[in-house]
Design an enzyme around this catalytic site. Structure first.
Site, PDB file in Angstrom:
ATOM      1  N   ASP A  89       0.701  -1.224  -0.119  1.00 38.64           N
ATOM      2  CA  ASP A  89       0.002   0.092   0.100  1.00 38.64           C
ATOM      3  C   ASP A  89       0.824   1.245   0.098  1.00 38.64           C
ATOM      4  O   ASP A  89       1.909   1.210   0.556  1.00 38.64           O
ATOM      5  CB  ASP A  89      -0.917  -0.014   1.301  1.00 38.64           C
ATOM      6  CG  ASP A  89      -0.338  -0.210   2.398  1.00 38.64           C
ATOM      7  OD1 ASP A  89       0.782  -1.027   2.494  1.00 38.64           O
ATOM      8  OD2 ASP A  89      -0.714   0.557   3.708  1.00 38.64           O
ATOM      9  N   GLU A 115      -0.805  -2.271   5.063  1.00 40.10           N
ATOM     10  CA  GLU A 115       0.160  -2.264   6.085  1.00 40.10           C
ATOM     11  C   GLU A 115       0.046  -0.930   7.095  1.00 40.10           C
ATOM     12  O   GLU A 115       0.253  -0.743   8.267  1.00 40.10           O
ATOM     13  CB  GLU A 115       1.711  -2.362   5.834  1.00 40.10           C
ATOM     14  CG  GLU A 115       2.868  -2.581   6.748  1.00 40.10           C
ATOM     15  CD  GLU A 115       3.172  -1.328   7.714  1.00 40.10           C
ATOM     16  OE1 GLU A 115       3.530  -1.340   8.856  1.00 40.10           O
ATOM     17  OE2 GLU A 115       3.171  -0.281   6.923  1.00 40.10           O
TER      18      GLU A 115
END
Length: 438
Positions: free
Chosen positions: A105, A171
């Site tokens: 991400d 994350e």
């Protein structure tokens, strides 16, 4: 007797010589393969960097990863933990199951770097339009692990076990109202079928020089728990404070008292810790004492014991300070999120340190202090032994104090550092399988 002993020792010496020669041959092969694939890794990273996606929205990135793993002949599962991808590479020889993890991400940050592949992407985040940038290096983690997958798939006939490639979303945290990240992947069985024996992860660091690796046994990144403290009092006119139970004065006392936890309760010779109040809200006029105060904060610890101690002291200090003032304090801890300590298994770290040293040279593998930042790799490492480390992304000769930090618009990585990650991950897999036959 002497002849018998010599007959025994000579084959033993020859065996060791052959093993050492084999190890050197494999190491050279890995280095050659990593160098051959380096430009591919850089190209993949640039593509992902130019097309960043926020947590739980990594649709394009996940599709790119899945297509690559499928092209290597792996068994691929998608939509694990919403957008996560898992690839399974079964070696031709039996052995342990080794997991490798990369996070995918990006962040809601406006990019200012002058690179030609800078992100121009805009999207909606928490109901507002925002720019998106890979301002932490997760794009490089994905590209590195894609390169590792290609190298190891080419070594499949000699691979003594199974490799599970885990590409993880979110994350940095899932959007409001959603689950995500490593915690959700674990819930959905990412470490099962087949059951993982150990897991390795890395993070590129813009303040560590390229070609270097840093690590720490035990707690490397802090456990993170956010908190909300609500102080309820009694409202009154600001000119008549004696008629009130002032939640603002009470909150000020609570904030000051919380600081004694670190200075008087935590053994700082063992581990660092942090208690921070980052937000306080109350009232709407200068001459009204309000009924309520809301505070938000964060707690960072490097051991489960410290977390237990600090959580208990926060609850005790807040509730008893409020009680002493005739008010009430409600402590919600954790409030909306909780990430455990990222703990490098001591035995695994010691066993695999030589693999890192042979990847970049002994002098380039450095022991570093723990950090109070958090990393949700900890959810994986809570389930199976884990080892997490940094690779350098700072250009050689540049002062780390002047380089842009992670999560900022000017965050920059030297792409020559990616090959370090490829080498390290492949060596960890091959060496672990060699010394842990099943």
């Amino acid at each position: 007797m002497k002849k018998t002993f010599l007959l025994f020792i000579v084959p033993f010496i020859l065996c060791n010589v052959n093993l050492n020669a084999q190890s050197k041959d494999i190491r050279n092969e890995i280095q050659t393969k990593a160098k051959d694939i380096e430009q591919k890794v850089i190209d993949w990273r640039r593509d992902i960097h130019q097309n960043p996606e926020l947590g739980n929205r990594e649709v394009r990135t996940a599709a790119m990863v899945a297509k690559h793993l499928e092209s290597l002949g792996m068994e691929v599962t998608t939509n694990v933990g919403i957008t996560g991808v898992i690839g399974i590479l079964k070696g031709n020889l039996s052995g342990p199951v080794v997991a490798l993890r990369a996070d995918m991400d990006a962040l809601p940050v406006l990019e200012r770097t002058p690179v030609p592949f800078a992100s121009k992407v805009r999207t909606i985040y928490n109901g507002k339009e925002t720019n998106v940038m890979h301002a932490c290096g997760h794009d490089s983690h994905v590209a590195i692990l894609m390169g590792v997958a290609e190298i190891l798939s080419g070594m499949q006939k000699d691979l003594k076990g199974t490799v599970k490639f885990i590409f993880q979303p979110a994350e940095e945290g899932a959007p409001k109202g959603e689950e995500g990240g490593a915690e959700l992947m674990v819930k959905q069985g990412a470490l099962q079928n087949p059951s993982v024996d150990v897991i390795f992860g890395l993070h590129i660091n813009a303040q560590v020089e390229v070609g270097k690796i840093t690590y720490r046994p035990g707690g490397m990144f802090a456990g993170v728990g956010d908190m909300k403290i609500t102080v309820n009092g009694k409202s009154a006119h600001g000119a008549e404070p004696w008629s009130s139970v002032d939640p603002i004065v009470t909150s000020a006392q609570i904030i000051n008292n919380l600081q004694t936890i670190i200075s008087r309760n935590v053994d700082i010779t063992q581990n660092a810790a942090v208690v921070t109040i980052g937000s306080i809200h109350s009232g709407n006029r200068s001459n009204i004492i309000p009924e309520q105060v809301e505070m938000l904060g964060t707690v960072r610890t490097l051991s489960k014991a410290d977390e237990k101690l600090i959580f208990a002291r926060i609850r005790q200090i807040a509730t008893k300070t409020a009680e002493a003032n005739g008010a009430e304090a409600i402590v919600e801890l954790p409030y909306s999120s909780h990430v455990p300590v990222t703990f490098n298994n001591l035995n695994l770290t010691a066993k695999m340190l030589p693999s890192l040293q042979k990847s970049v040279g002994m002098s380039n593998v450095l022991l570093v202090p723990a950090e109070t930042g958090g990393e949700d790799f900890s959810f994986f490492a809570n389930e199976v032994p884990g080892f997490y480390f940094y690779i350098g992304g700072l250009p050689k000769g540049q002062d780390p104090k002047t380089s842009a930090s992670h999560h900022t618009p000017d965050f920059f990585l030297d792409e020559s550092g990616f090959i370090t990650g490829v080498n390290a991950m492949v060596n960890l897999v091959v060496d672990y399988m060699e010394i842990n036959p099943q």
